[in-house]
Design a protein around this motif. Structure first.
Motif, PDB file in Angstrom:
ATOM      1  N   GLN A 104       1.014  -1.311  -0.053  1.00 11.34           N
ATOM      2  CA  GLN A 104      -0.006  -0.083  -0.162  1.00 11.34           C
ATOM      3  C   GLN A 104       0.967   1.220   0.083  1.00 11.34           C
ATOM      4  O   GLN A 104       0.579   2.135   0.671  1.00 11.34           O
ATOM      5  N   LEU A 105       2.093   1.258  -0.935  1.00  9.28           N
ATOM      6  CA  LEU A 105       2.999   2.389  -0.792  1.00  9.28           C
ATOM      7  C   LEU A 105       2.424   3.575  -1.514  1.00  9.28           C
ATOM      8  O   LEU A 105       1.907   3.419  -2.799  1.00  9.28           O
ATOM      9  N   LYS A 106       1.990   4.687  -0.904  1.00  7.06           N
ATOM     10  CA  LYS A 106       1.473   5.806  -1.447  1.00  7.06           C
ATOM     11  C   LYS A 106       2.611   7.016  -1.321  1.00  7.06           C
ATOM     12  O   LYS A 106       3.047   7.513   0.060  1.00  7.06           O
ATOM     13  N   ILE A 107       3.056   7.767  -2.359  1.00  7.41           N
ATOM     14  CA  ILE A 107       4.000   8.890  -2.198  1.00  7.41           C
ATOM     15  C   ILE A 107       3.215   9.988  -2.578  1.00  7.41           C
ATOM     16  O   ILE A 107       2.656  10.249  -3.563  1.00  7.41           O
ATOM     17  N   THR A 108       3.280  11.212  -1.830  1.00  7.27           N
ATOM     18  CA  THR A 108       2.725  12.367  -1.959  1.00  7.27           C
ATOM     19  C   THR A 108       3.800  13.427  -2.087  1.00  7.27           C
ATOM     20  O   THR A 108       4.895  13.374  -1.529  1.00  7.27           O
ATOM     21  N   ARG A 109       3.378  14.363  -2.753  1.00  9.08           N
ATOM     22  CA  ARG A 109       4.220  15.739  -3.057  1.00  9.08           C
ATOM     23  C   ARG A 109       3.622  16.901  -2.586  1.00  9.08           C
ATOM     24  O   ARG A 109       2.490  17.219  -3.032  1.00  9.08           O
ATOM     25  N   GLY A 111       1.566  17.029  -0.144  1.00  8.67           N
ATOM     26  CA  GLY A 111       0.299  16.566   0.085  1.00  8.67           C
ATOM     27  C   GLY A 111      -0.598  16.097  -0.898  1.00  8.67           C
ATOM     28  O   GLY A 111      -1.552  15.292  -0.829  1.00  8.67           O
ATOM     29  N   ALA A 112      -0.194  16.161  -2.313  1.00 13.04           N
ATOM     30  CA  ALA A 112      -0.903  15.686  -3.615  1.00 13.04           C
ATOM     31  C   ALA A 112      -0.289  14.508  -3.926  1.00 13.04           C
ATOM     32  O   ALA A 112       0.957  14.159  -3.764  1.00 13.04           O
ATOM     33  N   PRO A 113      -1.156  13.294  -4.134  1.00 16.60           N
ATOM     34  CA  PRO A 113      -0.706  12.076  -4.610  1.00 16.60           C
ATOM     35  C   PRO A 113      -0.120  11.992  -5.710  1.00 16.60           C
ATOM     36  O   PRO A 113      -0.314  12.597  -6.700  1.00 16.60           O
ATOM     37  N   LEU A 114       0.941  11.381  -5.825  1.00 18.52           N
ATOM     38  CA  LEU A 114       1.769  11.026  -6.974  1.00 18.52           C
ATOM     39  C   LEU A 114       1.890   9.705  -7.365  1.00 18.52           C
ATOM     40  O   LEU A 114       1.693   9.424  -8.564  1.00 18.52           O
ATOM     41  N   VAL A 115       2.525   8.980  -6.565  1.00 19.66           N
ATOM     42  CA  VAL A 115       2.434   7.435  -6.984  1.00 19.66           C
ATOM     43  C   VAL A 115       1.831   6.501  -6.030  1.00 19.66           C
ATOM     44  O   VAL A 115       1.965   6.885  -4.771  1.00 19.66           O
ATOM     45  N   ALA A 116       1.263   5.486  -6.358  1.00 22.71           N
ATOM     46  CA  ALA A 116       0.692   4.506  -5.621  1.00 22.71           C
ATOM     47  C   ALA A 116       0.825   3.239  -6.120  1.00 22.71           C
ATOM     48  O   ALA A 116       0.662   2.988  -7.511  1.00 22.71           O
ATOM     49  N   ILE A 117       1.263   2.329  -5.110  1.00 24.30           N
ATOM     50  CA  ILE A 117       1.759   0.726  -5.696  1.00 24.30           C
ATOM     51  C   ILE A 117       1.736   0.100  -4.670  1.00 24.30           C
ATOM     52  O   ILE A 117       1.929   0.353  -3.558  1.00 24.30           O
ATOM     53  N   GLY A 162       7.034  10.317 -11.476  1.00 26.68           N
ATOM     54  CA  GLY A 162       7.362   9.737 -10.218  1.00 26.68           C
ATOM     55  C   GLY A 162       8.027   8.559 -10.085  1.00 26.68           C
ATOM     56  O   GLY A 162       8.080   7.920  -9.010  1.00 26.68           O
ATOM     57  N   LYS A 163       8.724   8.115 -11.207  1.00 30.41           N
ATOM     58  CA  LYS A 163       9.248   6.756 -11.150  1.00 30.41           C
ATOM     59  C   LYS A 163      10.522   6.887 -10.245  1.00 30.41           C
ATOM     60  O   LYS A 163      10.603   6.043  -9.387  1.00 30.41           O
ATOM     61  N   SER A 164      11.442   7.908 -10.581  1.00 30.29           N
ATOM     62  CA  SER A 164      12.415   7.981  -9.552  1.00 30.29           C
ATOM     63  C   SER A 164      12.153   8.025  -8.276  1.00 30.29           C
ATOM     64  O   SER A 164      12.972   7.806  -7.308  1.00 30.29           O
ATOM     65  N   LEU A 219       3.004   3.811 -15.120  1.00 26.91           N
ATOM     66  CA  LEU A 219       2.548   4.675 -14.258  1.00 26.91           C
ATOM     67  C   LEU A 219       1.930   5.821 -15.270  1.00 26.91           C
ATOM     68  O   LEU A 219       2.605   6.234 -16.047  1.00 26.91           O
ATOM     69  N   ARG A 220       0.783   6.280 -15.102  1.00 25.12           N
ATOM     70  CA  ARG A 220       0.290   7.321 -15.732  1.00 25.12           C
ATOM     71  C   ARG A 220       0.214   8.734 -14.949  1.00 25.12           C
ATOM     72  O   ARG A 220       0.138   8.782 -13.785  1.00 25.12           O
ATOM     73  N   PRO A 221       0.348   9.842 -15.768  1.00 21.94           N
ATOM     74  CA  PRO A 221       0.440  11.183 -14.877  1.00 21.94           C
ATOM     75  C   PRO A 221      -0.981  11.195 -14.124  1.00 21.94           C
ATOM     76  O   PRO A 221      -2.014  10.742 -14.768  1.00 21.94           O
ATOM     77  N   GLY A 222      -0.983  11.634 -13.032  1.00 25.01           N
ATOM     78  CA  GLY A 222      -2.286  11.888 -12.083  1.00 25.01           C
ATOM     79  C   GLY A 222      -2.841  10.600 -11.686  1.00 25.01           C
ATOM     80  O   GLY A 222      -3.859  10.397 -11.118  1.00 25.01           O
ATOM     81  N   ALA A 223      -2.325   9.328 -11.791  1.00 24.92           N
ATOM     82  CA  ALA A 223      -2.979   8.276 -11.493  1.00 24.92           C
ATOM     83  C   ALA A 223      -2.725   7.806 -10.209  1.00 24.92           C
ATOM     84  O   ALA A 223      -3.371   6.825  -9.500  1.00 24.92           O
ATOM     85  N   GLY A 224      -2.145   8.561  -9.302  1.00 25.19           N
ATOM     86  CA  GLY A 224      -1.856   8.264  -7.986  1.00 25.19           C
ATOM     87  C   GLY A 224      -2.862   8.273  -7.179  1.00 25.19           C
ATOM     88  O   GLY A 224      -3.314   7.612  -6.458  1.00 25.19           O
TER      89      GLY A 224
END
Lengths: 214, 563
Positions: free
Chosen positions: A9-14, A16-22, A41-43, A209-214
């Motif tokens: 359930q790893l979620k990365i925010t920038r 506060g805005a969601p960036l990547v979820a995996i 947000g790959k890197s 990963l697609r832009p805004g898919a977080g």
């Protein structure tokens, strides 16, 4: 299943805005390829796993490596190896000293030296220990960077566009070198790339990963 | 964890080291200025000290000299730098000028001022070279060139030293601006080279060097050593008069000095306000100019003027140093002989013992101040790296603040304060006072290269199992050895050049090469001045040679570090 690299359930925010979820598990010796346009947000995903997220980024969820929760572990004790597009060999150290930097502590001088010599020989660079890294070709540097990382005895392997700087011929050979070693050591591999060939060579799971898919 | 706590405390500690003495000095100025100085039995408040300053007959002229020389020197140096960069950036003459001017930055102000005086005085080297052939002079003419009442030679001496400073600050700012493409676009639209630069590049660059320009203005208005050497003497600029009051055997004159220092501070704030108003005017005129469609194609004269000003700055300092060197080895040198009789090392031997003592004090003070400054700055930058919090624009103001408060405004107060609390004057307070000025320059010099370092090297090292400490000591510091040593050399040169802090805070017990050299100014023994000024210059330049040599030797087999 405790083995491998588990992104739970790893979620990365920038800011506060969601960036990547995996939410994935990479079993030992297997490769997960992450593709997508730049800026998606790959890197950043890799930085979250190595524990080097830039300020402003935050992540929730858990990162489990071989059953050990490393989500909050300091970066240097995570045992996650990473290769970048640039070799990032330390320019003030010789080739051998670069490898010694990676080599885990322990063992006397001669033992360490012979492990370094063996590592160089393994990638066709026998006798290069005293060379200045700046005098090596791109392919040679990439191989030194790979061995430096493997000598640090990582439990997982991250590849950040690791083959993008090489020409097509070297690229194929380097890919094979890396994947063979990861498989032999049973390392889970997370590869970030924008090159479909890399994904095909890995011949394993791919996520886009697609832009805004977080 | 204790280590991490210490690191986190370093930025605060640095601020205290940098601003503490400034604040204490200003506070120590405030009370005596209003007649409160219990140590000598004066209990205020009273306006008598201000009345004493106002009663000084030289006040009007002194204030005028300070304001006039400060504003003019700043305008001339900035104008020269703008013309040089606008007219010649990216060309071969520009690279030549850049190489000639960069090392001049380290030449102490006092040495450059002595050199200029020996060059342009009626009996100076220029007059000797031109006489009697071109001038017909058999004796030096009775002209007042050096110490002229207008302060023009003071302006020239300041500008010659500030052009290299502003040029280097400009070059650093240019590295962050997209100059080449902006110029190409503007020139494609039909603008001349200088017009294109002024309209498209200068506003961006000026925003970045603005604080440095302020520093130049404040320095020019309040400098003491250069004014003692080149400035008018009856009356002297206000800063010099403050120093005279400070040195008066009658201790109550210190209250007059404090009042004068506060007036100096007000004067500087006023001049800064004038400068900021000028900035607005120039900006408005520039916009109107752009709107008018003026293209400025015939800018050949301006380009030549820029080149001449730049070359003039380099020649004034280099020629001055050559004159000083000649005098330091001179035997009999009658006017108008172009060269002196060679006296071998006689002058040097005569001043040898004094030079050795002064060099020892200079090295001790500079060495400790620079070591402390480098440790503090590295700590700040490392803390910045680990917390990910970068210094913002307001933080930059703090770094510049010690350079923006006139030395004459807070150093007298600091001395009085030390006197009152019974603290001894001497080497330790002098080191603390030098640190106030060394820290900002070390910070400014090291900040950019330190931050420009590819942080992925840290990422790699960490992934290889290196902790934050190992990354710092084993990777970042060795890779950045050259900029660290260069910053240390800059700090060393700053410390070597300090006159007023050494004199006032040292209480006469710390004699550096600079205080010894400036003390000779009134005497006019040109051989002694030559010897001391050359020694002072060497002390400032040697660390730069070390900063070049050490990495070159240490990393001789590491091509990747010689980018």
């Amino acid at each position: 299943m405790a083995e491998g690299l588990k992104m739970d359930q790893l979620k990365i925010t920038r800011d506060g805005a969601p960036l990547v979820a995996i939410d994935r598990v990479i079993p030992p010796g297997r490769v997960l390829t992450v593709m997508g346009p730049s800026g998606v947000g790959k890197s950043t995903l890799l930085a979250a796993i190595t524990g080097t997220l830039a300020p402003g980024f935050a992540c929730t969820g858990r990162i489990i490596l071989n059953g050990r929760d490393i989500t909050a572990a300091p970066p240097h004790s995570r045992r996650v190896g990473i290769l970048f597009q640039d070799d990032l060999l330390f320019p003030h150290l010789s080739v051998g000293e670069n490898l010694a930097f990676g080599l885990r502590g322990g063992g006397d001088r001669t033992a360490r030296r012979s492990r370094i010599d063996a590592a160089l020989a393994e990638v066709g660079l026998a006798g290069f220990a005293d060379r200045d890294p700046a005098t090596l070709s791109g392919g040679q540097k990439a191989r030194v960077a790979l061995m430096r990382m493997l000598l640090s005895d990582p439990a997982a392997l991250l590849l950040d566009e690791a083959f993008s700087g090489l020409d097509a011929d070297r690229r194929a050979r380097m890919r094979k070198l890396v994947f063979d070693r990861a498989r032999a050591r049973g390392l889970p591999v997370l590869m970030v790339t924008h090159d479909r060939d890399d994904a095909d060579a890995a011949g394993d799971d791919v996520i886009e990963l697609r832009p805004g898919a977080g | 964890m204790a280590q991490a706590g210490l690191l986190r405390a370093l930025p605060a500690l640095t601020l205290v080291a940098m601003l503490g003495p400034v604040a204490a000095g200003l506070a120590g100025t405030l009370l005596p200025a209003f007649g409160h100085m219990p140590a000598i039995g004066a209990h205020g408040p009273s306006l008598a000290p201000f009345a004493a300053v106002l009663a000084w007959p030289g006040l009007g002229a002194a204030v005028w000299t300070s304001v006039f020389t400060g504003l003019l020197a700043t305008a001339v140096s900035l104008g020269a730098v703008v013309l040089i960069t606008a007219g010649w950036w990216g060309t071969r003459p520009f690279r030549w000028l850049e190489r000639a001017l960069s090392p001049l930055l380290a030449v102490p102000h006092a040495a450059a001022a002595f050199g200029l005086a020996f060059l342009i005085a009626p009996s100076g080297w220029l007059a000797r070279l031109a006489s009697p052939g071109l001038t017909g002079w058999e004796r030096p003419p009775d002209w007042l060139i050096v110490n002229d009442p207008w302060g023009l030679s003071l302006v020239a001496g300041l500008a010659a030293k500030e052009v290299p400073f502003l040029l280097l600050m400009t070059l650093a700012a240019l590295a962050q601006a997209d100059v080449a493409r902006s110029l190409r676009v503007a020139q494609a639209l039909g603008h001349g080279r200088i017009a294109a630069w002024l309209f498209c590049v200068f506003p961006r660059v000026y925003a970045q060097i603005r604080l440095a320009v302020f520093v130049v203005l404040v320095f020019g208005m309040t400098v003491v050593d250069v004014a003692l050497i080149l400035g008018p003497s009856t009356p002297p600029p206000l800063s010099v008069q403050i120093l005279r009051w400070m040195g008066d055997p009658d201790l109550s004159q210190r209250m007059t000095a404090a009042a004068g220092a506060l007036m100096q501070l007000a004067l500087v704030l006023g001049a800064l306000a004038v400068w900021i108003a000028l900035e607005r005017l120039v900006a408005r005129a520039g916009r109107a100019w752009i709107a008018s469609g003026w293209r400025g194609r015939g800018d050949g004269v301006a380009r030549v003027a820029g080149l001449l000003l730049g070359a003039g700055s380099a020649l004034a300092v280099l020629g001055g140093l050559a004159t000083l060197a000649l005098w330091s080895f001179a035997g009999y040198w009658g006017f108008p002989d172009p060269l002196p009789a060679f006296a071998g090392s006689k002058n040097w031997m005569r001043h040898g013992p004094g030079l050795r003592d002064a060099a020892a004090d200079t090295t001790l003070v500079a060495g400790i101040a620079v070591a402390l400054a480098v440790i503090l700055v590295l700590g700040c930058l490392e803390a910045e790296h680990r917390t990910g919090r970068r210094l913002h624009a307001r933080g930059m103001w703090l770094v510049y603040l010690p350079l923006l408060v006139p030395q004459t405004a807070f150093l007298p107060g600091l001395q009085t304060l030390l006197l009152q609390i019974g603290a001894d004057t001497g080497v330790v307070p002098v080191i603390a006072a030098h640190l106030v000025f060394v820290l900002p320059y070390v910070f400014l010099s090291l900040g950019d290269p330190w931050r420009a370092w590819d942080a992925r090297h840290a990422g790699v090292a960490v992934a290889l199992g290196a902790g934050p400490g190992a990354v710092f000591w084993r990777v970042r510091l060795p890779m950045l050895l050259r900029p660290v040593l260069t910053a240390a050399a800059v700090g060393f040169a700053v410390s070597v050049g300090q006159y007023l802090p050494t004199l006032l805070i040292g209480g006469g017990r710390v004699a550096t090469l600079t205080t010894e050299a400036v003390a000779l100014a009134a005497g006019g023994d040109r051989r002694a001045i030559g010897v001391h000024a050359i020694a002072q210059t060497a002390a400032a330049l040697l660390p730069f040679a070390v900063a070049l040599a050490v990495p070159a030797i240490l990393w001789r087999n590491r091509r990747g570090l010689h980018g």
